[in-house]
Write a protein that holds these residues in place. Structure first.
Motif, PDB file in Angstrom:
ATOM      1  N   VAL A 101     -73.540  -5.263  68.639  1.00 28.54           N
ATOM      2  CA  VAL A 101     -73.594  -4.447  69.163  1.00 28.54           C
ATOM      3  C   VAL A 101     -75.450  -4.277  69.567  1.00 28.54           C
ATOM      4  CG1 VAL A 101     -72.922  -2.159  70.141  1.00 28.54           C
ATOM      5  CG2 VAL A 101     -71.255  -3.614  69.058  1.00 28.54           C
ATOM      6  N   PRO A 102     -76.039  -4.178  69.673  1.00 24.41           N
ATOM      7  CA  PRO A 102     -77.572  -3.773  70.044  1.00 24.41           C
ATOM      8  C   PRO A 102     -77.340  -2.079  70.471  1.00 24.41           C
ATOM      9  CG  PRO A 102     -77.405  -5.567  71.269  1.00 24.41           C
ATOM     10  CD  PRO A 102     -76.030  -5.377  70.982  1.00 24.41           C
ATOM     11  N   LEU A 103     -78.309  -1.259  69.937  1.00 20.23           N
ATOM     12  CA  LEU A 103     -78.594  -0.261  69.673  1.00 20.23           C
ATOM     13  C   LEU A 103     -80.289   0.510  70.245  1.00 20.23           C
ATOM     14  CD1 LEU A 103     -77.018   1.282  66.402  1.00 20.23           C
ATOM     15  CD2 LEU A 103     -76.251   0.736  68.517  1.00 20.23           C
ATOM     16  N   ALA A 104     -80.195   0.765  71.086  1.00 17.91           N
ATOM     17  CA  ALA A 104     -81.443   1.115  71.887  1.00 17.91           C
ATOM     18  C   ALA A 104     -81.668   2.984  72.548  1.00 17.91           C
ATOM     19  CB  ALA A 104     -81.308   0.423  72.824  1.00 17.91           C
ATOM     20  N   PRO A 105     -82.822   3.387  71.939  1.00 20.13           N
ATOM     21  CA  PRO A 105     -82.779   4.807  72.188  1.00 20.13           C
ATOM     22  C   PRO A 105     -83.625   5.025  73.762  1.00 20.13           C
ATOM     23  CG  PRO A 105     -84.353   3.671  71.437  1.00 20.13           C
ATOM     24  CD  PRO A 105     -83.496   2.805  70.980  1.00 20.13           C
ATOM     25  N   PHE A 106     -83.155   5.797  74.549  1.00 18.07           N
ATOM     26  CA  PHE A 106     -83.419   5.967  75.752  1.00 18.07           C
ATOM     27  C   PHE A 106     -84.038   7.090  76.130  1.00 18.07           C
ATOM     28  CE2 PHE A 106     -82.860   7.933  80.278  1.00 18.07           C
ATOM     29  CZ  PHE A 106     -83.425   6.458  80.755  1.00 18.07           C
ATOM     30  N   GLN A 107     -85.032   7.759  76.919  1.00 17.80           N
ATOM     31  CA  GLN A 107     -85.901   8.473  76.759  1.00 17.80           C
ATOM     32  C   GLN A 107     -86.516   8.612  77.918  1.00 17.80           C
ATOM     33  OE1 GLN A 107     -87.767  10.510  73.802  1.00 17.80           O
ATOM     34  NE2 GLN A 107     -89.747  10.063  74.515  1.00 17.80           N
ATOM     35  N   ILE A 108     -86.542   9.698  79.057  1.00 17.25           N
ATOM     36  CA  ILE A 108     -87.749  10.409  80.301  1.00 17.25           C
ATOM     37  C   ILE A 108     -88.496  10.983  79.670  1.00 17.25           C
ATOM     38  CG2 ILE A 108     -87.979  10.485  82.499  1.00 17.25           C
ATOM     39  CD1 ILE A 108     -86.675   7.497  82.538  1.00 17.25           C
ATOM     40  N   GLY A 109     -89.713  10.992  79.915  1.00 19.24           N
ATOM     41  CA  GLY A 109     -90.212  12.315  78.754  1.00 19.24           C
ATOM     42  C   GLY A 109     -91.885  12.165  78.872  1.00 19.24           C
ATOM     43  N   ALA A 110     -92.351  12.478  78.252  1.00 20.55           N
ATOM     44  CA  ALA A 110     -93.966  11.383  77.509  1.00 20.55           C
ATOM     45  C   ALA A 110     -94.466   9.772  78.162  1.00 20.55           C
ATOM     46  CB  ALA A 110     -94.111  12.152  76.396  1.00 20.55           C
ATOM     47  N   LEU A 111     -94.762   9.730  78.532  1.00 19.63           N
ATOM     48  CA  LEU A 111     -95.025   8.079  78.911  1.00 19.63           C
ATOM     49  C   LEU A 111     -94.828   6.969  77.987  1.00 19.63           C
ATOM     50  CD1 LEU A 111     -95.693   6.571  81.023  1.00 19.63           C
ATOM     51  CD2 LEU A 111     -97.617   6.710  80.742  1.00 19.63           C
ATOM     52  N   GLU A 112     -96.044   7.714  76.837  1.00 16.63           N
ATOM     53  CA  GLU A 112     -96.371   6.577  75.818  1.00 16.63           C
ATOM     54  C   GLU A 112     -95.165   6.509  75.043  1.00 16.63           C
ATOM     55  OE1 GLU A 112     -99.161   6.696  71.504  1.00 16.63           O
ATOM     56  OE2 GLU A 112     -99.247   7.335  73.506  1.00 16.63           O
ATOM     57  N   ALA A 113     -94.244   7.825  74.811  1.00 21.63           N
ATOM     58  CA  ALA A 113     -92.288   7.345  74.157  1.00 21.63           C
ATOM     59  C   ALA A 113     -91.580   6.217  74.601  1.00 21.63           C
ATOM     60  CB  ALA A 113     -92.063   8.439  73.622  1.00 21.63           C
ATOM     61  N   SER A 114     -91.789   7.049  75.376  1.00 22.23           N
ATOM     62  CA  SER A 114     -90.748   5.794  76.967  1.00 22.23           C
ATOM     63  C   SER A 114     -90.878   4.908  77.614  1.00 22.23           C
ATOM     64  CB  SER A 114     -91.106   6.970  78.332  1.00 22.23           C
ATOM     65  OG  SER A 114     -90.438   8.690  77.789  1.00 22.23           O
ATOM     66  N   ALA A 115     -92.315   4.498  77.201  1.00 24.92           N
ATOM     67  CA  ALA A 115     -93.228   3.047  77.233  1.00 24.92           C
ATOM     68  C   ALA A 115     -92.540   2.336  76.410  1.00 24.92           C
ATOM     69  CB  ALA A 115     -94.175   2.958  77.703  1.00 24.92           C
ATOM     70  N   LYS A 116     -92.585   2.986  75.223  1.00 24.11           N
ATOM     71  CA  LYS A 116     -92.585   2.142  74.079  1.00 24.11           C
ATOM     72  C   LYS A 116     -91.142   2.039  73.970  1.00 24.11           C
ATOM     73  CE  LYS A 116     -92.644   2.811  69.086  1.00 24.11           C
ATOM     74  NZ  LYS A 116     -92.290   4.126  67.492  1.00 24.11           N
TER      75      LYS A 116
END
Length: 152
Positions: free
Chosen positions: A23-38
């Motif tokens: 099971v791959p685990l991946a974070p998700f967020q919408i907000g600060a462009l740099e962190a979201s893009a990362k």
């Protein structure tokens, strides 16, 4: 085998040989462009990596869809949800449940997970040419395959 109707039919016929689920685990967020893009870049790389891992270990593993969580989520609560997944998988029965992620925050609570957690160091691939990306993913896949085999 992947979570597709074709592979699920193959799994049903060969389930006694497929004892490990990843099971791959991946974070998700919408907000600060740099962190979201990362996070988006890491999601893409994790997808590529998981597919390569599945190809390398085909016939022995099942690859689930990516488990996505909000970056700021409380990890212990997420661990409880993931442990529900683990219990479900072990009822199927899968002997090994492995979680993979580029997110190092899981390492702090890895002992709270009922499956095994494999942390993958990230490499920045957004500016790399496609051949270099393929080589990096391939190298990391081969190293991770050896680690996974140690669980068997």
């Amino acid at each position: 085998m992947k979570w597709t109707s074709v592979d699920l039919q193959k799994y049903d016929q060969a389930k006694e040989y497929i004892d490990t689920i990843i099971v791959p685990l991946a974070p998700f967020q919408i907000g600060a462009l740099e962190a979201s893009a990362k996070n988006a870049d890491q999601y893409d790389v994790l997808t590529l990596f998981a597919r390569e891992l599945e190809k390398e270990l085909m016939g022995r593993i099942m690859l689930t869809p990516i488990y996505t969580y909000i970056t700021s989520a409380e990890k212990l609560q997420e661990a409880e949800r993931i442990n529900e997944w683990t219990n479900h998988f072990k009822e199927q029965p899968f002997k090994q449940v492995l979680y993979i992620s580029f997110d190092p925050s899981w390492r702090k609570i890895a002992n709270d997970l009922e499956g095994e957690f494999i942390w993958l160091p990230t490499a920045s691939l957004k500016d790399a040419d496609p051949a270099a990306v393929k080589g990096i993913i391939r190298d990391q896949t081969l190293q991770t395959v050896e680690l996974i085999k140690s669980f068997w």
